[in-house]
Design a protein around this motif. Structure first.
Motif, PDB file in Angstrom:
ATOM      1  N   ASP A 145      62.044  75.369  41.965  1.00  0.00           N
ATOM      2  CA  ASP A 145      61.537  75.781  43.137  1.00  0.00           C
ATOM      3  C   ASP A 145      59.989  74.913  43.705  1.00  0.00           C
ATOM      4  N   GLY A 146      59.566  74.106  43.524  1.00  0.00           N
ATOM      5  CA  GLY A 146      58.278  73.842  44.555  1.00  0.00           C
ATOM      6  C   GLY A 146      58.133  72.626  44.490  1.00  0.00           C
ATOM      7  N   THR A 147      58.889  72.102  43.344  1.00  0.00           N
ATOM      8  CA  THR A 147      59.079  70.808  43.167  1.00  0.00           C
ATOM      9  C   THR A 147      59.565  69.137  44.517  1.00  0.00           C
ATOM     10  N   LEU A 148      58.712  68.435  44.224  1.00  0.00           N
ATOM     11  CA  LEU A 148      58.628  68.061  45.333  1.00  0.00           C
ATOM     12  C   LEU A 148      58.016  68.585  47.321  1.00  0.00           C
ATOM     13  N   ASN A 149      57.778  69.283  47.022  1.00  0.00           N
ATOM     14  CA  ASN A 149      57.270  70.463  47.925  1.00  0.00           C
ATOM     15  C   ASN A 149      56.492  69.751  48.920  1.00  0.00           C
ATOM     16  N   GLU A 150      56.025  68.281  48.840  1.00  0.00           N
ATOM     17  CA  GLU A 150      54.851  67.519  49.595  1.00  0.00           C
ATOM     18  C   GLU A 150      56.024  66.860  50.423  1.00  0.00           C
ATOM     19  N   LEU A 151      57.157  66.684  49.045  1.00  0.00           N
ATOM     20  CA  LEU A 151      57.584  65.699  50.779  1.00  0.00           C
ATOM     21  C   LEU A 151      58.779  66.414  51.358  1.00  0.00           C
ATOM     22  N   ILE A 192      53.865  69.903  37.314  1.00  0.00           N
ATOM     23  CA  ILE A 192      52.849  68.245  36.748  1.00  0.00           C
ATOM     24  C   ILE A 192      53.120  67.387  38.193  1.00  0.00           C
ATOM     25  N   VAL A 193      51.768  67.152  38.435  1.00  0.00           N
ATOM     26  CA  VAL A 193      51.482  66.568  39.869  1.00  0.00           C
ATOM     27  C   VAL A 193      51.101  65.281  39.359  1.00  0.00           C
ATOM     28  N   LEU A 194      52.465  64.073  39.692  1.00  0.00           N
ATOM     29  CA  LEU A 194      52.243  63.042  39.734  1.00  0.00           C
ATOM     30  C   LEU A 194      51.789  62.016  40.647  1.00  0.00           C
ATOM     31  N   GLU A 195      51.291  60.956  40.762  1.00  0.00           N
ATOM     32  CA  GLU A 195      50.322  60.751  41.615  1.00  0.00           C
ATOM     33  C   GLU A 195      51.022  58.675  42.184  1.00  0.00           C
ATOM     34  N   THR A 232      55.776  59.914  56.519  1.00  0.00           N
ATOM     35  CA  THR A 232      55.168  59.190  56.645  1.00  0.00           C
ATOM     36  C   THR A 232      53.749  59.745  56.675  1.00  0.00           C
ATOM     37  N   ASP A 233      53.661  59.535  58.690  1.00  0.00           N
ATOM     38  CA  ASP A 233      52.362  60.050  58.623  1.00  0.00           C
ATOM     39  C   ASP A 233      51.754  61.844  58.201  1.00  0.00           C
ATOM     40  N   SER A 234      52.889  63.032  58.317  1.00  0.00           N
ATOM     41  CA  SER A 234      52.915  64.125  57.570  1.00  0.00           C
ATOM     42  C   SER A 234      52.739  63.627  56.270  1.00  0.00           C
ATOM     43  N   TYR A 235      52.650  63.358  55.722  1.00  0.00           N
ATOM     44  CA  TYR A 235      52.745  63.158  54.147  1.00  0.00           C
ATOM     45  C   TYR A 235      51.011  63.416  54.263  1.00  0.00           C
ATOM     46  N   LYS A 236      50.433  62.258  54.839  1.00  0.00           N
ATOM     47  CA  LYS A 236      49.137  62.299  55.242  1.00  0.00           C
ATOM     48  C   LYS A 236      47.890  63.145  54.392  1.00  0.00           C
ATOM     49  N   ASP A 237      48.288  64.739  55.475  1.00  0.00           N
ATOM     50  CA  ASP A 237      47.736  65.380  55.057  1.00  0.00           C
ATOM     51  C   ASP A 237      47.862  65.851  53.702  1.00  0.00           C
ATOM     52  N   PHE A 238      48.519  65.770  52.938  1.00  0.00           N
ATOM     53  CA  PHE A 238      48.571  66.209  51.129  1.00  0.00           C
ATOM     54  C   PHE A 238      47.623  64.660  50.834  1.00  0.00           C
ATOM     55  N   GLN A 239      47.888  63.658  51.376  1.00  0.00           N
ATOM     56  CA  GLN A 239      46.587  62.553  50.320  1.00  0.00           C
ATOM     57  C   GLN A 239      45.246  63.318  50.246  1.00  0.00           C
ATOM     58  N   GLU A 240      44.710  62.062  48.946  1.00  0.00           N
ATOM     59  CA  GLU A 240      44.001  62.781  47.936  1.00  0.00           C
ATOM     60  C   GLU A 240      42.306  61.846  48.386  1.00  0.00           C
ATOM     61  N   PRO A 241      41.004  62.519  48.344  1.00  0.00           N
ATOM     62  CA  PRO A 241      40.086  61.398  49.422  1.00  0.00           C
ATOM     63  C   PRO A 241      40.182  60.471  48.575  1.00  0.00           C
ATOM     64  N   ASP A 242      40.869  59.763  47.467  1.00  0.00           N
ATOM     65  CA  ASP A 242      40.731  57.931  46.573  1.00  0.00           C
ATOM     66  C   ASP A 242      42.255  57.663  47.422  1.00  0.00           C
ATOM     67  N   GLY A 243      42.661  57.952  48.462  1.00  0.00           N
ATOM     68  CA  GLY A 243      44.052  58.003  49.103  1.00  0.00           C
ATOM     69  C   GLY A 243      45.317  57.790  48.534  1.00  0.00           C
ATOM     70  N   ILE A 244      45.405  58.505  47.191  1.00  0.00           N
ATOM     71  CA  ILE A 244      46.630  58.563  46.316  1.00  0.00           C
ATOM     72  C   ILE A 244      47.371  59.675  46.879  1.00  0.00           C
ATOM     73  N   TYR A 245      48.501  59.310  46.951  1.00  0.00           N
ATOM     74  CA  TYR A 245      49.387  60.695  47.055  1.00  0.00           C
ATOM     75  C   TYR A 245      49.808  61.448  45.971  1.00  0.00           C
ATOM     76  N   PRO A 246      49.867  62.877  45.880  1.00  0.00           N
ATOM     77  CA  PRO A 246      50.334  63.849  44.870  1.00  0.00           C
ATOM     78  C   PRO A 246      52.037  63.809  44.748  1.00  0.00           C
ATOM     79  N   ALA A 247      52.379  63.902  43.870  1.00  0.00           N
ATOM     80  CA  ALA A 247      54.223  64.629  44.282  1.00  0.00           C
ATOM     81  C   ALA A 247      54.034  65.943  42.320  1.00  0.00           C
ATOM     82  N   THR A 248      54.325  66.866  43.598  1.00  0.00           N
ATOM     83  CA  THR A 248      54.643  67.630  42.271  1.00  0.00           C
ATOM     84  C   THR A 248      55.472  68.344  41.984  1.00  0.00           C
ATOM     85  N   TYR A 249      56.099  68.000  40.369  1.00  0.00           N
ATOM     86  CA  TYR A 249      56.997  68.383  39.977  1.00  0.00           C
ATOM     87  C   TYR A 249      56.553  69.899  38.831  1.00  0.00           C
ATOM     88  N   LYS A 250      57.961  70.992  39.345  1.00  0.00           N
ATOM     89  CA  LYS A 250      57.818  72.006  38.738  1.00  0.00           C
ATOM     90  C   LYS A 250      58.436  72.011  37.567  1.00  0.00           C
TER      91      LYS A 250
END
Ligand SMILES: C[S@@+](CC[C@H](N)C(=O)[O-])C[C@H]1O[C@@H](n2cnc3c(N)ncnc32)[C@H](O)[C@@H]1O
Length: 261
Positions: A145-151, A192-195, A232-250
């Motif tokens: 649990d915590g995997t793909l929490n951004e999505l 593990i956070v993939l970009e 996808t608009d809500s996902y922008k809250d997680f966007q990093e300053p360099d524009g990358i979208y992270p996704a966490t995998y536990k």
């Protein structure tokens, strides 16, 4: 949905991805390699790769162990592995819940990022313990649990449907593997956070892996454009300053030993 129908859908989804899987499998390669230091240094073993997929890790196991079996419930995955891997692996079409293997016939079950698809997991574990010899090992990784929490949280802004499969918590996983027949002798849980360049990139990767099946999703098929845009608009809250979208995998990994009778 009946359990059998769910299994068929999961198998179809992975089967459809058999040719795109290897180029999408960044996380799977990482977690599978992370299990390698736990492998026993004895060659004379019968090893089962449970949920072998395209057979990438089955091939590595075959270079180390005497007898290696790759088992997967997707016919297309088994076909792909058979065509692309070394010839002395024994490939089996089968389900983790009911494996076509004798009781106490396996020394080591290796399984990389498969059992998160097994619901109920307790039933699959019972089957793994059935085929393992006393003293045998189950070396595995799964997602917690915590995997793909951004999505998950981005979709929660849009509707109440389920868009990400249920994952057990780290605590639930550790207690589940300690049974009257088994103990977890090693465990590790790592974020593990993939970009990703975009949310679409993430969606394409999940589809390329065949990991886009959500059995409990009520509304089948693709979301409408409005819903997708809102998510996808809500996902922008997680966007990093360099524009990358992270996704966490536990990633939860461990070594379980089947106790002697
Ligand atoms: C994410 S892939 C991992 C493949 C491989 N272990 C790897 O590391 O590349 C998951 C695989 O597990 C298989 N699988 C899922 N549920 C299964 C089940 N109940 N029994 C057997 N195989 C299953 C799928 O068909 C798929 O090939």
């Amino acid at each position: 949905m009946p359990a059998y129908a769910t299994q068929v859908k999961i198998a179809r989804s992975f089967g459809a991805a058999s040719h795109s899987y290897d180029v999408s499998a960044r996380l799977q390669r990482y977690s599978g390699k992370h299990l390698m230091p736990w492998l026993p240094n004895i060659n004379d073993l019968t090893v089962l790769d449970l949920g072998s997929g395209t057979g990438f890790f089955t091939n590595i196991l075959a270079s180390q162990y005497q007898q290696v079996i790759g088992l997967d419930m997707s016919r297309l995955m088994i076909n792909y592995a058979q065509e692309n891997r070394v010839k002395d692996i024994h490939w089996l079409l089968g389900d983790a819940f009911k494996m076509p293997l004798q009781d106490e016939s396996i020394d080591l079950v290796y399984s990389n990022l498969v059992i998160q698809w097994c619901d109920p997991l307790e039933k699959a574990l019972k089957e793994i313990l059935r085929v393992l010899k006393p003293g045998g090992l189950f070396i595995f990784s799964t997602l917690a649990d915590g995997t793909l929490n951004e999505l998950k949280s981005s979709w929660a802004q849009v509707d109440d449907d389920q868009h990400v499969i249920d994952f057990k918590t780290e605590r639930e996983l550790s207690s589940l593997f300690n049974t009257s027949q088994s103990i977890l002798i090693e465990q590790n849980c790592q974020d593990i956070v993939l970009e990703y360049e975009s949310v679409l990139h993430l969606a394409h990767e999940l589809k390329g892996l065949g990991a886009n099946q959500v059995p409990k999703k009520l509304l089948k098929g693709l979301a409408g454009k409005d819903k997708w845009d809102k998510m996808t608009d809500s996902y922008k809250d997680f966007q990093e300053p360099d524009g990358i979208y992270p996704a966490t995998y536990k990633v939860f990994s461990g070594v379980l030993v089947k106790l002697e009778n």
